[in-house]
Write an enzyme that holds these catalytic residues in place. Structure first.
Site, PDB file in Angstrom:
ATOM      1  N   GLN A 107       0.851  -1.199   0.000  1.00 16.06           N
ATOM      2  CA  GLN A 107       0.000   0.000   0.000  1.00 16.06           C
ATOM      3  C   GLN A 107       0.881   1.242   0.000  1.00 16.06           C
ATOM      4  O   GLN A 107       0.389   2.355  -0.039  1.00 16.06           O
ATOM      5  CB  GLN A 107      -0.865   0.002   1.264  1.00 16.06           C
ATOM      6  CG  GLN A 107      -1.797  -1.193   1.338  1.00 16.06           C
ATOM      7  CD  GLN A 107      -2.367  -1.352   2.746  1.00 16.06           C
ATOM      8  OE1 GLN A 107      -3.330  -0.703   3.115  1.00 16.06           O
ATOM      9  NE2 GLN A 107      -1.761  -2.217   3.535  1.00 16.06           N
ATOM     10  N   HIS A 125      -1.591   1.408  -4.215  1.00 13.26           N
ATOM     11  CA  HIS A 125      -1.962   2.812  -4.048  1.00 13.26           C
ATOM     12  C   HIS A 125      -1.126   3.757  -4.902  1.00 13.26           C
ATOM     13  O   HIS A 125      -1.053   4.943  -4.626  1.00 13.26           O
ATOM     14  CB  HIS A 125      -1.876   3.198  -2.559  1.00 13.26           C
ATOM     15  CG  HIS A 125      -2.905   2.496  -1.713  1.00 13.26           C
ATOM     16  ND1 HIS A 125      -2.894   2.486  -0.344  1.00 13.26           N
ATOM     17  CD2 HIS A 125      -3.993   1.760  -2.068  1.00 13.26           C
ATOM     18  CE1 HIS A 125      -3.926   1.792   0.116  1.00 13.26           C
ATOM     19  NE2 HIS A 125      -4.594   1.328  -0.913  1.00 13.26           N
ATOM     20  N   CYS A 133      -1.426  12.487 -16.036  1.00  6.06           N
ATOM     21  CA  CYS A 133      -2.261  13.554 -16.602  1.00  6.06           C
ATOM     22  C   CYS A 133      -3.716  13.333 -16.190  1.00  6.06           C
ATOM     23  O   CYS A 133      -4.222  12.214 -16.267  1.00  6.06           O
ATOM     24  CB  CYS A 133      -2.133  13.548 -18.123  1.00  6.06           C
ATOM     25  SG  CYS A 133      -3.251  14.718 -18.900  1.00  6.06           S
ATOM     26  N   GLY A 192       3.102  -4.562   8.890  1.00  5.77           N
ATOM     27  CA  GLY A 192       3.099  -3.106   9.068  1.00  5.77           C
ATOM     28  C   GLY A 192       1.911  -2.386   8.483  1.00  5.77           C
ATOM     29  O   GLY A 192       2.054  -1.289   7.959  1.00  5.77           O
ATOM     30  N   ASN A 218       3.587  -6.958  13.380  1.00  4.03           N
ATOM     31  CA  ASN A 218       3.196  -5.594  13.759  1.00  4.03           C
ATOM     32  C   ASN A 218       3.457  -5.425  15.265  1.00  4.03           C
ATOM     33  O   ASN A 218       3.196  -6.346  16.031  1.00  4.03           O
ATOM     34  CB  ASN A 218       1.691  -5.405  13.465  1.00  4.03           C
ATOM     35  CG  ASN A 218       1.274  -3.943  13.383  1.00  4.03           C
ATOM     36  OD1 ASN A 218       1.629  -3.132  14.228  1.00  4.03           O
ATOM     37  ND2 ASN A 218       0.515  -3.625  12.339  1.00  4.03           N
TER      38      ASN A 218
HETATM   39  N1  APR Z   1       7.135  -2.641  11.937  1.00  6.57           N
HETATM   40  C1  APR Z   1       5.909  -3.152  11.642  1.00  6.57           C
HETATM   41  N2  APR Z   1       4.768  -2.468  11.805  1.00  6.57           N
HETATM   42  C2  APR Z   1       4.863  -1.214  12.278  1.00  6.57           C
HETATM   43  C3  APR Z   1       6.095  -0.616  12.617  1.00  6.57           C
HETATM   44  C4  APR Z   1       7.276  -1.390  12.432  1.00  6.57           C
HETATM   45  N3  APR Z   1       8.490  -0.929  12.715  1.00  6.57           N
HETATM   46  N4  APR Z   1       5.857   0.638  13.074  1.00  6.57           N
HETATM   47  C5  APR Z   1       4.522   0.809  13.008  1.00  6.57           C
HETATM   48  N5  APR Z   1       3.916  -0.287  12.547  1.00  6.57           N
HETATM   49  C6  APR Z   1       2.486  -0.545  12.306  1.00  6.57           C
HETATM   50  C7  APR Z   1       1.531   0.252  13.166  1.00  6.57           C
HETATM   51  O1  APR Z   1       1.312  -0.415  14.397  1.00  6.57           O
HETATM   52  C8  APR Z   1       0.285   0.282  12.302  1.00  6.57           C
HETATM   53  O2  APR Z   1      -0.546  -0.860  12.543  1.00  6.57           O
HETATM   54  O3  APR Z   1       2.207  -0.131  10.989  1.00  6.57           O
HETATM   55  C9  APR Z   1       0.833   0.180  10.878  1.00  6.57           C
HETATM   56  C10 APR Z   1       0.698   1.438  10.076  1.00  6.57           C
HETATM   57  O4  APR Z   1      -0.640   1.670   9.823  1.00  6.57           O
HETATM   58  P1  APR Z   1      -1.127   2.833   8.849  1.00  6.57           P
HETATM   59  O5  APR Z   1      -0.360   4.074   9.158  1.00  6.57           O
HETATM   60  O6  APR Z   1      -2.603   2.878   8.911  1.00  6.57           O
HETATM   61  O7  APR Z   1      -0.605   2.347   7.421  1.00  6.57           O
HETATM   62  P2  APR Z   1      -1.353   1.492   6.316  1.00  6.57           P
HETATM   63  O8  APR Z   1      -2.077   0.345   6.922  1.00  6.57           O
HETATM   64  O9  APR Z   1      -0.335   1.235   5.277  1.00  6.57           O
HETATM   65  O10 APR Z   1      -2.413   2.527   5.769  1.00  6.57           O
HETATM   66  C11 APR Z   1      -3.162   2.160   4.635  1.00  6.57           C
HETATM   67  O11 APR Z   1      -4.045   4.356   4.495  1.00  6.57           O
HETATM   68  O12 APR Z   1      -3.859   6.695   4.488  1.00  6.57           O
HETATM   69  C12 APR Z   1      -3.762   5.562   3.826  1.00  6.57           C
HETATM   70  O13 APR Z   1      -3.191   5.451   1.591  1.00  6.57           O
HETATM   71  C13 APR Z   1      -2.630   5.390   2.887  1.00  6.57           C
HETATM   72  O14 APR Z   1      -1.682   3.343   2.032  1.00  6.57           O
HETATM   73  C14 APR Z   1      -2.156   3.998   3.199  1.00  6.57           C
HETATM   74  C15 APR Z   1      -3.399   3.331   3.761  1.00  6.57           C
END
Ligand code: APR
Length: 245
Positions: A107, A125, A133, A192, A218
């Site tokens: 993502q 994403h 464009c 993650g 995670n």
């Molecule tokens: N290792 C593994 N996981 C981790 C670490 C780490 N070092 N540090 C943080 N995390 C975990 C957090 O606990 C959390 O559950 O990574 C996750 C990040 O979550 P989000 O910030 O929500 O990221 P994501 O799931 O990729 O979001 C999905 O939301 O805003 C949008 O488009 C954006 O692609 C993104 C989508």
């Protein structure tokens, strides 16, 4: 004090040694140890200049105020420009020589998996280093030191970041490709991601439905945790390299 890393079960070690088709779904957390801020986690959610990221990076804002959307993505490119892959990206890149089929579905828009050497990456994403464009959909890469592209070289219309914004559908074909891989994998890692954003979050459910073993990596629990076969609690950059040992 840091909590200890959950040990990898014997069952997962066995499956890791014997599986041929493996799918890894990654989210912002896989890049956290490279210095990329996550959107959620640690009790926070992302805001920029006081605006929630869901609003600034949305289809609505794109319609109303394309320069504001560019401003957010210019800022993010600047943050990302000098960042490097971490041990989690590097370990996943090594896995492609281990399995007959290793698909990384991400993502993330930061291109760090590819920088680490991963080849079969499905970017659900989009990519922050590409512009598209708004009229003819012609894409062009944005070099690390380049500013935002002004107008489409083909039709003269405005360019936008080639990134999926809130309220938009995924790039044609990418989710379908990821779904096909999920529905034939034997082992699925979910690394993650907060597992809150759909349809990406449905991929482990598809894998589970076809009998794959699903393992989450995670430091925090997510809505997926209770439905996984195994949860490895800790940082991706510390846990994933343990598979190579
Ligand atoms: N290792 C593994 N996981 C981790 C670490 C780490 N070092 N540090 C943080 N995390 C975990 C957090 O606990 C959390 O559950 O990574 C996750 C990040 O979550 P989000 O910030 O929500 O990221 P994501 O799931 O990729 O979001 C999905 O939301 O805003 C949008 O488009 C954006 O692609 C993104 C989508």
């Amino acid at each position: 004090m840091q909590s200890p890393i959950t040990p990898i079960s014997a069952e997962l070690r066995r499956l890791f040694a014997s599986s041929t088709r493996v799918l890894v779904l990654t989210g912002a957390g896989v890049s956290a140890e490279s210095g990329v801020p996550t959107f959620r986690g640690g009790g926070n959610s992302s805001v920029w200049k006081g605006i929630p990221v869901e609003e600034i990076a949305s289809a609505d804002t794109l319609q109303r105020d394309l320069p504001a959307v560019w401003e957010w993505f210019d800022y993010r490119r600047e943050v990302l420009r000098t960042l490097k892959p971490n041990p989690a990206h590097q370990e996943l890149a090594r896995w492609q020589d281990r399995f007959a089929e290793l698909t990384v579905v991400t993502q993330n828009v930061d291109r760090l998996h590819q920088k680490a050497g991963s080849r079969d990456v499905i970017e659900l994403h989009g990519n922050i280093w590409r512009a598209r464009c708004i009229n003819c959909r012609t894409c062009r890469d944005i070099a690390p030191h380049e500013g935002r592209p002004q107008a489409c070289r083909r039709c003269g219309e405005s360019m936008r970041p080639d990134v999926v914004l809130f309220g938009e559908t995924l790039p044609p074909g990418e989710f379908e490709r990821a779904t096909r891989r999920a529905s034939r994998c034997e082992l699925c890692f979910v690394v993650g991601t907060s597992s809150l954003v759909y349809p990406a979050a449905s991929l482990p459910e598809i894998a589970k439905a076809v009998g794959a073993y699903v393992c989450e990596v995670n430091p925090e629990r997510t809505p997926l945790s209770d439905r996984c076969d195994e949860v490895l609690t800790g940082k991706a950059g510390e846990i994933l390299p343990l598979f190579g040992t």
